[in-house]
Scaffold this active site. Sequence first.
Site, short mmCIF file in Angstrom:
data_model
loop_
_atom_site.label_atom_id
_atom_site.label_comp_id
_atom_site.label_asym_id
_atom_site.label_seq_id
_atom_site.Cartn_x
_atom_site.Cartn_y
_atom_site.Cartn_z
N LYS A 178 0.90 -1.18 0.00
CA LYS A 178 0.00 0.00 0.00
C LYS A 178 0.93 1.21 0.00
O LYS A 178 1.44 1.63 1.03
CB LYS A 178 -0.86 -0.02 1.28
CG LYS A 178 -2.20 0.65 1.18
CD LYS A 178 -2.20 2.09 0.75
CE LYS A 178 -1.88 3.08 1.83
NZ LYS A 178 -1.73 4.46 1.34
N GLU A 253 9.59 2.22 10.77
CA GLU A 253 10.59 3.26 10.52
C GLU A 253 9.81 4.57 10.49
O GLU A 253 9.06 4.85 9.56
CB GLU A 253 11.32 2.98 9.20
CG GLU A 253 12.13 1.69 9.31
CD GLU A 253 12.80 1.23 8.02
OE1 GLU A 253 12.52 1.81 6.95
OE2 GLU A 253 13.60 0.29 8.08
N CYS A 287 13.58 11.33 6.06
CA CYS A 287 13.46 11.15 7.51
C CYS A 287 14.77 11.41 8.21
O CYS A 287 14.79 11.72 9.40
CB CYS A 287 12.99 9.74 7.79
SG CYS A 287 14.04 8.52 6.97
N GLU A 389 8.80 17.46 14.25
CA GLU A 389 9.33 17.21 12.90
C GLU A 389 8.58 18.09 11.89
O GLU A 389 7.36 18.07 11.82
CB GLU A 389 9.12 15.73 12.53
CG GLU A 389 9.70 15.39 11.18
CD GLU A 389 9.38 13.97 10.72
OE1 GLU A 389 8.20 13.57 10.80
OE2 GLU A 389 10.31 13.27 10.28
P1 NAD Z 1 2.24 8.98 6.73
O1 NAD Z 1 2.37 8.29 8.02
O2 NAD Z 1 1.24 10.05 6.59
O3 NAD Z 1 1.92 7.96 5.56
C1 NAD Z 1 2.72 6.81 5.35
C2 NAD Z 1 1.87 5.71 4.78
O4 NAD Z 1 0.92 5.31 5.76
C3 NAD Z 1 1.08 6.11 3.56
O5 NAD Z 1 1.02 5.05 2.65
C4 NAD Z 1 -0.30 6.38 4.13
O6 NAD Z 1 -1.33 6.23 3.20
C5 NAD Z 1 -0.37 5.31 5.20
N1 NAD Z 1 -1.34 5.55 6.27
C6 NAD Z 1 -1.79 6.73 6.75
N2 NAD Z 1 -2.68 6.52 7.74
C7 NAD Z 1 -2.79 5.18 7.91
C8 NAD Z 1 -3.53 4.35 8.78
N3 NAD Z 1 -4.37 4.85 9.69
N4 NAD Z 1 -3.38 3.01 8.68
C9 NAD Z 1 -2.53 2.48 7.79
N5 NAD Z 1 -1.80 3.22 6.92
C10 NAD Z 1 -1.93 4.56 6.98
O7 NAD Z 1 3.71 9.51 6.36
P2 NAD Z 1 4.14 10.36 5.09
O8 NAD Z 1 3.63 11.74 5.29
O9 NAD Z 1 3.80 9.62 3.85
O10 NAD Z 1 5.72 10.32 5.23
C11 NAD Z 1 6.45 11.21 5.97
C12 NAD Z 1 6.78 10.64 7.33
O11 NAD Z 1 7.48 9.41 7.18
C13 NAD Z 1 7.72 11.52 8.13
O12 NAD Z 1 7.32 11.53 9.47
C14 NAD Z 1 9.07 10.84 7.97
O13 NAD Z 1 10.00 11.13 8.97
C15 NAD Z 1 8.66 9.41 7.98
N6 NAD Z 1 9.70 8.60 7.33
C16 NAD Z 1 10.47 7.79 8.13
C17 NAD Z 1 11.49 7.03 7.54
C18 NAD Z 1 12.39 6.14 8.36
O14 NAD Z 1 13.10 5.34 7.76
N7 NAD Z 1 12.38 6.23 9.67
C19 NAD Z 1 11.71 7.11 6.16
C20 NAD Z 1 10.90 7.96 5.41
C21 NAD Z 1 9.89 8.69 6.00
#
Ligand code: NAD
Length: 485
Positions: A178, A253, A287, A389
């Site tokens: 997803k 992550e 991130c 963040e």
């Molecule tokens: P997000 O959490 O909004 O979305 C990530 C994924 O989760 C998307 O596919 C989204 O559709 C899905 N999602 C959202 N709500 C959900 C739910 N209730 N149940 C299941 N899935 C759900 O994050 P984003 O805005 O896409 O990405 C940015 C964030 O990701 C930042 O906080 C960044 O730091 C973090 N990030 C962390 C790493 C790492 O390796 N630690 C790497 C990249 C990004």
Amino acid sequence: MSELPVLTSYIGGKFVTSGVSFDNVNPVNGQVIAHIDEASLEMINTAVASARQAQDTWGKMPVKQRCALLHKVADRMAEREQEFIDAEIADTGKSLHQVQTIDIPRGTANFRFFADLAQFNSGETFITETPDGSKALNYSVNKPLGVVGVISPWNLPLLLATWKIAPAMACGNSVILKPSEETSSTAFLLAQVMDEVGIPPGAFNLILGRGSAVGDALTSAEGVDAITFTGASATGKRIMKSVADQVKPISFELGGKNSAIVFADADLTKAIKGVARSSFTNCGQVCLCTEKVYVHRAIFDLFVEGLKQEACQLKIGYPYDDGVFMGPLVSSTHQQKVLSYYRLAEDEGATFVTGGGVPRFNDERDNGAFIEPTILTGLSDTARVNQEEIFGPVCHISPFEDEDEVIARVNNTQYGLAAAVWTENLSRAHRVSPQLDVGLVWVNTWFLRDLRAPFGGVKLSGIGREGGQHSLAFYSEPINICIKI
Ligand code: NAD
């Protein structure tokens, strides 16, 4: 009827639609470039059933054969590289240089690396002395977990999805991906590639749609054995609740609020260039990006001036234009979020060394999601801007006096993903690095990755480690067999 492409889910070896879609917007100019067909609940259930069924083929396939197929995936991705590059740029507005050198090649490399590594996923053996004076042989065999749900973010779409898909599939799991609703295009191309090279139906499934609907349904679906997730910490908390009833293994992550420490003995030129890179790469949407910079007071003014010059030289513009370093943010929603932090910084009393607004182009890009790289000073460590963040091209620089003080200040956050230390003193580098409460420390560099090394965060930044053997450990279930001799 619109002529725009429609991206669809891929389930049980077929591209399928629900008929309900939303728009995919190009953040360079705000134009709709495609429609994304959102998976229905019924489609998600079919994906789970197909993935389960594929355990009979994919899960039982000899590892050599499975990994040869994953190499074919990488080969086909390489053949279609330009399409992947164009799709990633269309979704994100990232610069061509970045997508060409990082996003797509690293996506392909993930398949090659884990296809090779998984062939060495051996178990353990122990000869055990028993109370009756004889012995027992204990050995373990690694089995796939079964069906793994992969939920990935928009910031490095293909790279981060394949970082999980490749080891999960190499270990024999069926995958349901997803991707982020903001960036479905390269995931759609990947599904085509899986289909073209003959991955058995159901071994790889793609379900498109929003997190609150499709993502949530995937995490709570019975028949999904584990969830591996990259995204925001707040989403991680929701997913943890959703999987709790079924006690599914998770690998998380999550977000970060990463620091760089620049000691007085650092090579100043290298440190300035390095921090410019760690703060502004991908518009700060990695991130691992630096949002807090601690600089020794003796070199503070010189550093601030140097970083300002670097930031002012960064070329912002069209992704395909020569020399462009920063495209837009991923969406206008995200642009508004980052801008709200620029306004909050003002309210909290920050000094803007540079930036703080939106660049004006007087063309279609003014409808896009561009933003200025921004450097702040003057805030306390407890200011919200220094605690939350932001995920944009922005850093705050504070002076510090001594080593113990700066270690304590870097650790004063709920997050714990990464840090960068800039010093020419080897002893200091070794002394300081392990005292930082983070999963990754870079010394005199940033974002230099070895796929064999453990990757992950502590505190709100994640649970577990992936990379090399750590990925194989998460994506397989070791079964111990004990034979009395
Ligand atoms: P997000 O959490 O909004 O979305 C990530 C994924 O989760 C998307 O596919 C989204 O559709 C899905 N999602 C959202 N709500 C959900 C739910 N209730 N149940 C299941 N899935 C759900 O994050 P984003 O805005 O896409 O990405 C940015 C964030 O990701 C930042 O906080 C960044 O730091 C973090 N990030 C962390 C790493 C790492 O390796 N630690 C790497 C990249 C990004």
